[in-house]
Design a protein around this motif. Sequence first.
Motif, mmCIF file in Angstrom:
data_model
loop_
_atom_site.group_PDB
_atom_site.id
_atom_site.type_symbol
_atom_site.label_atom_id
_atom_site.label_comp_id
_atom_site.label_asym_id
_atom_site.label_seq_id
_atom_site.Cartn_x
_atom_site.Cartn_y
_atom_site.Cartn_z
ATOM 1 N N UNK A 70 0.832 -1.203 0.000
ATOM 2 C CA UNK A 70 0.000 0.000 0.000
ATOM 3 C C UNK A 70 0.865 1.251 0.000
ATOM 4 N N UNK A 71 1.967 1.204 0.747
ATOM 5 C CA UNK A 71 2.883 2.334 0.748
ATOM 6 C C UNK A 71 3.511 2.569 -0.612
ATOM 7 N N UNK A 72 3.841 1.502 -1.309
ATOM 8 C CA UNK A 72 4.455 1.617 -2.647
ATOM 9 C C UNK A 72 3.478 2.177 -3.666
ATOM 10 N N UNK A 123 4.828 0.572 5.762
ATOM 11 C CA UNK A 123 4.224 1.502 4.806
ATOM 12 C C UNK A 123 5.230 2.565 4.377
ATOM 13 N N UNK A 124 6.029 3.073 5.324
ATOM 14 C CA UNK A 124 7.055 4.052 4.975
ATOM 15 C C UNK A 124 8.136 3.433 4.105
ATOM 16 N N UNK A 125 8.484 2.168 4.377
ATOM 17 C CA UNK A 125 9.479 1.488 3.550
ATOM 18 C C UNK A 125 9.010 1.409 2.103
ATOM 19 N N UNK A 126 7.722 1.124 1.910
ATOM 20 C CA UNK A 126 7.178 1.108 0.557
ATOM 21 C C UNK A 126 7.149 2.475 -0.067
ATOM 22 N N UNK A 127 6.762 3.488 0.712
ATOM 23 C CA UNK A 127 6.695 4.857 0.201
ATOM 24 C C UNK A 127 8.055 5.355 -0.245
ATOM 25 N N UNK A 128 9.110 5.034 0.502
ATOM 26 C CA UNK A 128 10.440 5.530 0.194
ATOM 27 C C UNK A 128 11.208 4.621 -0.760
ATOM 28 N N UNK A 129 10.533 3.619 -1.318
ATOM 29 C CA UNK A 129 11.120 2.837 -2.394
ATOM 30 C C UNK A 129 12.168 1.828 -1.989
ATOM 31 N N UNK A 130 12.152 1.350 -0.760
ATOM 32 C CA UNK A 130 13.066 0.275 -0.360
ATOM 33 C C UNK A 130 12.690 -0.985 -1.135
ATOM 34 N N UNK A 131 13.667 -1.642 -1.755
ATOM 35 C CA UNK A 131 13.413 -2.793 -2.619
ATOM 36 C C UNK A 131 12.779 -3.961 -1.890
#
Length: 322
Positions: A70-72, A123-131
């Motif tokens: 969802x974050x991504x 969610x933040x990991x997805x938002x900031x584009x962590x693979x």
Amino acid sequence: MDEVSAFLIQYGWIVLFSVVFAEQIGLPLPAIPVLLAAGALAGAGKMNLAFAVLLSVVACLSGDVVWYELGRHRGRQALNLLCRIALEPDSCVRRTENFFTRHGTRALILAKFIPGLSTLAPALAGLFGIGHKRFLLYNGLGAALWTLAFILPGYVFSSQLEAIASHEARVGTFLLVALGIGLLAYIVYKFVHRQRVLRELRIARITADELKDLMDNRQEVFVVDLRGELDREADPYTIPGALRMTAEELEQRYHEIPRHRDVILFCACPNEATAAKMALMLRRKGITNVRPLAGGIDAWREREFPLEATARQAEPERVRAL
């Protein structure tokens, strides 16, 4: 503990998976008592320890992957949804962003042990584009350590926990009622405090249209972008002329804010909560001409008003760091 254990004996793996998964997606179901009970049952030979650990890790990862995706794909919408169900929405995103800034990707491991950050971090990991691979590695390690931290004590102290459960059966009702009243009082206090703060600032907000009119008429306005470092990396645009200063920096540098100009604060959090909190702080310091921007940066963008690009890296250095 005895009631939880009996419930686990009857329903077994389904209960363990469901409760851990529910807690990770943000539902108010405490998984720690269930993990302790599962460990105690494994110590008594009524549950397979290795499979219980594996099942808990899979449940934890499943819930985290939901918020990661969802974050991504939904970005700020996912964070806003999480913060709307949090007790302290004015600080939940900011605290987690600061945590990522300090610890990098390792925050995914440490966040598992910090209430409020565990659900928000994926969610933040997805938002900031962590693979995907890095996310699964670090988040999986955090899930495993978190699971073992509560299952192993239950396993090692199985007999002692059984004795405690027997004692609690006699006084448990009183304790549960007292804890329930205390928890309810805390939730009510936080909710009332949140509504009071938002109500105080709601009547003083400025809309994106009003701010644009002031700028077009060359009125002297002092605009402050309160978003954190990682937030700006994810969205490298700001209102033209805005001073970039995090909420923490503003608390230390409030004396730099002019007292005889209109001061506009904006952020990217639900209900402009961080901007509202900082506006109250500035008012207490004697800076009275201060208003939060209704809807924050998103409202400005929705009106298709001009934005000013800022420097951006492919991925924040601290998040890349191992």
